[in-house]
Design a protein around this motif. Structure first.
Motif, PDB file in Angstrom:
ATOM      1  N   UNK A 152       0.876  -1.229   0.175  1.00 30.64           N
ATOM      2  CA  UNK A 152       0.042  -0.056  -0.055  1.00 30.64           C
ATOM      3  C   UNK A 152       0.997   1.330  -0.126  1.00 30.64           C
ATOM      4  N   UNK A 153       1.942   1.281   0.884  1.00 31.18           N
ATOM      5  CA  UNK A 153       2.835   2.412   0.799  1.00 31.18           C
ATOM      6  C   UNK A 153       3.409   2.702  -0.114  1.00 31.18           C
ATOM      7  N   UNK A 154       4.011   1.486  -1.040  1.00 33.77           N
ATOM      8  CA  UNK A 154       4.622   1.679  -2.443  1.00 33.77           C
ATOM      9  C   UNK A 154       3.641   2.194  -3.266  1.00 33.77           C
ATOM     10  N   UNK A 155       2.674   1.778  -3.514  1.00 35.83           N
ATOM     11  CA  UNK A 155       1.663   2.468  -4.475  1.00 35.83           C
ATOM     12  C   UNK A 155       1.411   4.021  -4.391  1.00 35.83           C
ATOM     13  N   UNK A 156       1.150   4.084  -3.154  1.00 34.87           N
ATOM     14  CA  UNK A 156       1.013   5.706  -2.783  1.00 34.87           C
ATOM     15  C   UNK A 156       2.291   6.495  -2.907  1.00 34.87           C
ATOM     16  N   UNK A 157       3.411   6.037  -2.634  1.00 35.26           N
ATOM     17  CA  UNK A 157       4.590   6.645  -3.207  1.00 35.26           C
ATOM     18  C   UNK A 157       4.849   6.888  -4.572  1.00 35.26           C
ATOM     19  N   UNK A 158       4.451   5.792  -5.279  1.00 38.47           N
ATOM     20  CA  UNK A 158       4.595   5.640  -6.527  1.00 38.47           C
ATOM     21  C   UNK A 158       3.674   6.903  -7.344  1.00 38.47           C
TER      22      UNK A 158
END
Length: 281
Positions: free
Chosen positions: A94-100
């Motif tokens: 989830x965090x990676x998708x947001x940062x992306x």
């Protein structure tokens, strides 16, 4: 994930850590997290800030709701198998998708690699939550074999996913340039990037030939399926990519790769069926 569960894992002589409905909960966890990432990327991500009539507060409320549901379901599954810390895989996703969506999207190559890794991540989740918790001395060899096969699939999906992101960048080069998003075609030029992608696309073709010769050359149904539904579209992709020029051409090629991805996932059921068919004589 459903194809691997019902077309592959359920046909193996091993009891999994998750039953049917719990497995569905894990799938839903991944879907909600992916939906949250997709939503924030397409409403408030880089280049999208001023392209929606929805208020920023409402956008983030919807995103938070989707993500919290996904992470919550993931925590339930991790806690059920006695590995609550493994819920971190859902948090990281989830965090990676947001940062992306909010920053990494502007980083050349890094954004492509991140998305491709996230496409392969569900297969890793399957191994972590369905097989690792039941690992013991008796089934160690069988589970290691199953995990090796799933890692091969995850690697191939990663490579195809990377190709999809490159083709998407080629298709959206003009839009990305206007929105200030730096991608490979904008950095190197569309023609040069296209040549690089063409060479890179030889990798999955080589992988298919290797896997076919090493693992399924005796499985006629699976071999025929792979040649017709996976290798042939990849060769078609290579031919069409050589002369592709317009966004419509690249959108067509992106669809071809998604079809390859679909048939790749379904192939695990075909291979399993062929093995069992041969075993019956």
């Amino acid at each position: 994930m459903l194809a691997f569960k019902y077309g592959f894992l359920d046909r193996q002589p091993v009891v999994l850590a998750l039953n049917n409905w719990q497995y569905i909960v894990m799938v839903l966890a991944c879907c909600f997290i992916a939906a949250g990432g997709f939503y924030i990327n397409n409403t408030a991500g880089v280049g999208k800030e001023n392209n929606t009539e929805i208020s920023e507060a409402k956008i983030y409320n919807i995103y938070i709701a989707l993500t919290l549901i996904g992470v919550g379901l993931g925590y339930y599954i991790a806690n059920f198998v006695g590995r609550p810390m493994h819920s971190g895989i859902f948090v990281v996703g989830a965090a990676t998708l947001y940062i992306y969506a909010t920053s990494l999207k502007q980083t050349v190559l890094v954004s492509n690699i991140v998305i491709a890794l996230l496409m392969a991540l569900p297969l890793i989740a399957i191994g972590i939550f369905t097989m690792y918790p039941v690992l013991n001395a008796e089934n160690k060899l069988l589970l290691a074999t199953l995990l090796d096969l799933m890692l091969d699939y995850a690697l191939f999906i990663f490579v195809i996913g990377l190709l999809i992101t490159f083709i998407n960048d080629l298709s959206n080069a003009d839009t990305d340039y206007n929105n200030g998003i730096t991608t490979l075609p904008i950095t190197l030029g569309r023609a040069r990037t296209q040549k690089i992608v063409l060479v890179f696309a030889l990798l999955p073709v080589g992988m298919l030939l290797y896997y076919g010769n090493a693992y399924i050359k005796e499985l006629l149904f699976a071999l025929g399926y792979g040649l017709v539904f996976i290798l042939a579209p990849m060769i078609y992709f290579l031919i069409k990519l050589w002369n592709a020029k317009t966004p419509k051409d690249f959108q067509h090629l992106e669809m071809v790769l998604k079809i390859v991805l679909l048939f790749t996932v379904l192939s695990v059921a075909v291979v399993t069926f062929n093995i069992q068919y041969n075993a019956k004589g």
